[in-house]
Design an enzyme around this catalytic site. Structure first.
Site, mmCIF file in Angstrom:
data_model
loop_
_atom_site.group_PDB
_atom_site.id
_atom_site.type_symbol
_atom_site.label_atom_id
_atom_site.label_comp_id
_atom_site.label_asym_id
_atom_site.label_seq_id
_atom_site.Cartn_x
_atom_site.Cartn_y
_atom_site.Cartn_z
ATOM 1 N N ALA A 237 57.051 103.190 54.697
ATOM 2 C CA ALA A 237 56.935 104.503 55.330
ATOM 3 C C ALA A 237 56.180 105.413 54.367
ATOM 4 C CB ALA A 237 58.323 105.049 55.610
ATOM 5 N N GLY B 95 59.251 99.829 54.871
ATOM 6 C CA GLY B 95 58.901 99.759 56.291
ATOM 7 C C GLY B 95 57.849 98.709 56.580
ATOM 8 N N GLU C 38 59.684 95.679 56.996
ATOM 9 C CA GLU C 38 60.477 95.803 58.234
ATOM 10 C C GLU C 38 59.624 95.584 59.482
ATOM 11 O OE1 GLU C 38 62.049 99.594 56.915
ATOM 12 O OE2 GLU C 38 64.074 98.781 56.999
ATOM 13 N N GLU D 52 63.522 100.633 48.761
ATOM 14 C CA GLU D 52 64.031 101.975 49.076
ATOM 15 C C GLU D 52 65.067 102.465 48.064
ATOM 16 O OE1 GLU D 52 63.682 99.510 51.268
ATOM 17 O OE2 GLU D 52 62.772 100.246 53.120
HETATM 18 C C1 LIG Z 1 60.945 102.741 56.440
HETATM 19 C C2 LIG Z 1 61.873 103.188 55.412
HETATM 20 C C3 LIG Z 1 63.244 103.432 55.880
HETATM 21 C C4 LIG Z 1 61.600 103.422 54.127
HETATM 22 C C5 LIG Z 1 60.387 103.114 53.408
HETATM 23 O O1 LIG Z 1 59.521 102.375 53.779
HETATM 24 S S1 LIG Z 1 60.274 103.946 51.925
HETATM 25 C C6 LIG Z 1 58.806 103.290 51.186
HETATM 26 C C7 LIG Z 1 59.047 101.984 50.530
HETATM 27 N N1 LIG Z 1 57.872 101.610 49.742
HETATM 28 C C8 LIG Z 1 57.735 101.862 48.464
HETATM 29 O O2 LIG Z 1 58.592 102.421 47.827
HETATM 30 C C9 LIG Z 1 56.436 101.414 47.840
HETATM 31 C C10 LIG Z 1 55.677 102.607 47.261
HETATM 32 N N2 LIG Z 1 54.440 102.183 46.598
HETATM 33 C C11 LIG Z 1 54.436 101.587 45.396
HETATM 34 O O3 LIG Z 1 55.433 101.349 44.781
HETATM 35 C C12 LIG Z 1 53.087 101.295 44.803
HETATM 36 O O4 LIG Z 1 52.126 102.057 45.493
HETATM 37 C C13 LIG Z 1 52.683 99.812 44.888
HETATM 38 C C14 LIG Z 1 53.585 98.991 43.952
HETATM 39 C C15 LIG Z 1 52.802 99.278 46.301
HETATM 40 C C16 LIG Z 1 51.210 99.644 44.420
HETATM 41 O O5 LIG Z 1 51.030 100.233 43.154
HETATM 42 P P1 LIG Z 1 49.555 100.543 42.623
HETATM 43 O O6 LIG Z 1 49.724 101.101 41.250
HETATM 44 O O7 LIG Z 1 48.706 99.348 42.766
HETATM 45 O O8 LIG Z 1 48.977 101.639 43.627
HETATM 46 P P2 LIG Z 1 49.350 103.193 43.698
HETATM 47 O O9 LIG Z 1 48.429 103.968 42.839
HETATM 48 O O10 LIG Z 1 50.806 103.396 43.499
HETATM 49 O O11 LIG Z 1 49.069 103.493 45.238
HETATM 50 C C17 LIG Z 1 47.745 103.734 45.733
HETATM 51 C C18 LIG Z 1 47.796 104.937 46.642
HETATM 52 O O12 LIG Z 1 48.668 104.646 47.736
HETATM 53 C C19 LIG Z 1 49.668 105.624 47.821
HETATM 54 N N3 LIG Z 1 50.895 105.014 48.359
HETATM 55 C C20 LIG Z 1 51.391 103.794 48.079
HETATM 56 N N4 LIG Z 1 52.513 103.579 48.746
HETATM 57 C C21 LIG Z 1 52.748 104.679 49.469
HETATM 58 C C22 LIG Z 1 53.775 105.062 50.392
HETATM 59 N N5 LIG Z 1 54.775 104.227 50.729
HETATM 60 N N6 LIG Z 1 53.698 106.276 50.925
HETATM 61 C C23 LIG Z 1 52.689 107.125 50.656
HETATM 62 N N7 LIG Z 1 51.680 106.812 49.809
HETATM 63 C C24 LIG Z 1 51.718 105.606 49.232
HETATM 64 C C25 LIG Z 1 49.838 106.114 46.415
HETATM 65 O O13 LIG Z 1 50.469 107.353 46.383
HETATM 66 C C26 LIG Z 1 48.407 106.156 45.951
HETATM 67 O O14 LIG Z 1 47.755 107.269 46.485
HETATM 68 P P3 LIG Z 1 47.394 108.553 45.570
HETATM 69 O O15 LIG Z 1 46.701 108.007 44.364
HETATM 70 O O16 LIG Z 1 46.538 109.402 46.440
HETATM 71 O O17 LIG Z 1 48.707 109.214 45.259
#
Ligand SMILES: CC(C)=CC(=O)SCCNC(=O)CCNC(=O)[C@H](O)C(C)(C)COP(=O)(O)OP(=O)(O)OC[C@H]1O[C@@H](n2cnc3c(N)ncnc32)[C@H](O)[C@@H]1OP(=O)(O)O
Length: 295
Positions: free
Chosen positions: A103, A146, A149, A169
């Protein structure tokens, strides 16, 4: 026609460097009725153009599932459900880095309890699991939160060799909310599901295959073509009977063995009311290819 050309051009320009759609051997065609999708690419692919393709397309945000994206997925699924040519759907992510990183945390971070509880946040995601046509998730890269999921809402999961499945999460101070605990435990068993949900650590494609979450693993560039190949095979059968088979398999997750066996037998009996059952058996006896009419 002009709109179709523009959409097809956009599809090629947006992803020309890495789109898995370009690896699909048969021509892919943007959908005729495509509204202006902002977060996804939608097309019909396969030799007979009978496979619906939905590509999550927010590569800069690792295809994070913002509200707009999920609403578009719902619209595309409804279109494919209504399209009598489409016999199977493939859901994938643009690029090979992520299927979906979950998400959209930035969108979600400011939400309050009364908003998520009162608005039943995430309820509309389940449309994917309610689709009557089979959906194959083709997962390259991260399928987290998500992302994992929605992959599990699909009927079949194929993974690229570098795919990672996880429910992180817990590190955000919350828990899975779109079926992560429930579907994971059914797919991989309690111990691994618990470990994944409590540590937040992802598992590899190979581990996911061993545990039963994924049915096949492919080199990244072959993932989507292989998913399309399977989708074409499914689409070559009677859509009516495919829907019966899908319902029978899915029922087992919610029924006791005894109930499930009875349900399966009744659906099997019901298939005898279809023209396609008659045609399928006649074709075998007459040593020819069946010509199904989805009736
Ligand atoms: C559905 C429900 C109930 C809950 C959920 O899904 S909560 C979300 C669960 N997911 C996560 O916690 C994963 C979050 N992301 C990460 O941990 C990392 O991005 C990674 C391990 C997948 C990849 O790391 P990497 O260093 O290769 O890349 P980043 O610089 O961290 O990410 C690139 C770019 O994407 C944006 N990003 C990544 N994931 C999300 C996300 N889930 N939501 C919003 N944005 C996301 C990240 O911020 C970055 O963008 P910016 O540089 O513009 O900030």
């Amino acid at each position: 026609m002009a709109a179709l050309r523009v959409t097809a051009q956009k599809l090629l320009q947006t992803n020309s460097a890495f789109s898995p759609l370009l690896a699909v051997p048969a021509l892919s065609r943007a959908c005729h009725h495509e509204p202006n999708f902002e977060y996804i690419n939608v097309s019909k692919v396969g030799e007979k153009q009978n496979v619906g393709m939905i590509e999550l397309n927010r590569p800069k945000a690792l295809n994070a599932l913002c509200d707009g994206l999920m609403a578009e997925v719902q619209t595309a699924l409804k279109q494919f459900e209504a399209d009598t040519d489409v016999g199977c759907i493939v859901l994938t992510g643009a690029g090979q880095k992520a299927f979906a990183a979950g998400a959209d945390i930035k969108e979600m971070s400011g939400r309050q309890f009364q908003e998520v509880f009162g608005g039943n946040f995430l309820a509309h995601w389940s449309h994917l699991a309610d689709t009557t046509k089979p959906v194959i998730a083709a997962v390259n890269g991260y399928a987290l939160g998500g992302g994992c999921e929605i992959a599990m809402m699909c009927d079949i999961i194929y993974a690229g060799e570098k795919a990672r499945f996880g429910q992180p999460e817990i590190a955000l101070g919350t828990i899975p909310g779109a079926g992560g605990t429930q579907r994971l435990i059914r797919a991989v068993g309690k111990s691994l599901a618990m470990e994944m949900c409590l540590t937040g650590n992802p598992i590899t494609a190979q581990e996911a295959q061993q545990a039963g979450l994924v049915s096949k693993v492919f080199p990244a560039d072959q993932l989507v073509p292989e998913a399309v190949k399977t989708a074409e095979k499914i689409a070559s059968h009677s859509k009516l009977v495919v829907a019966m088979a899908k319902e029978a398999v899915n029922a087992s997750q919610e029924m006791t063995l005894r109930e499930g066996l009875r349900f399966e037998k009744r659906i099997f009996h019901a298939s005898f009311a279809t023209n396609d059952r008659r045609e399928g058996m006649a074709a075998f006896v007459e040593k020819r290819k069946a010509d199904f009419t989805d009736s």
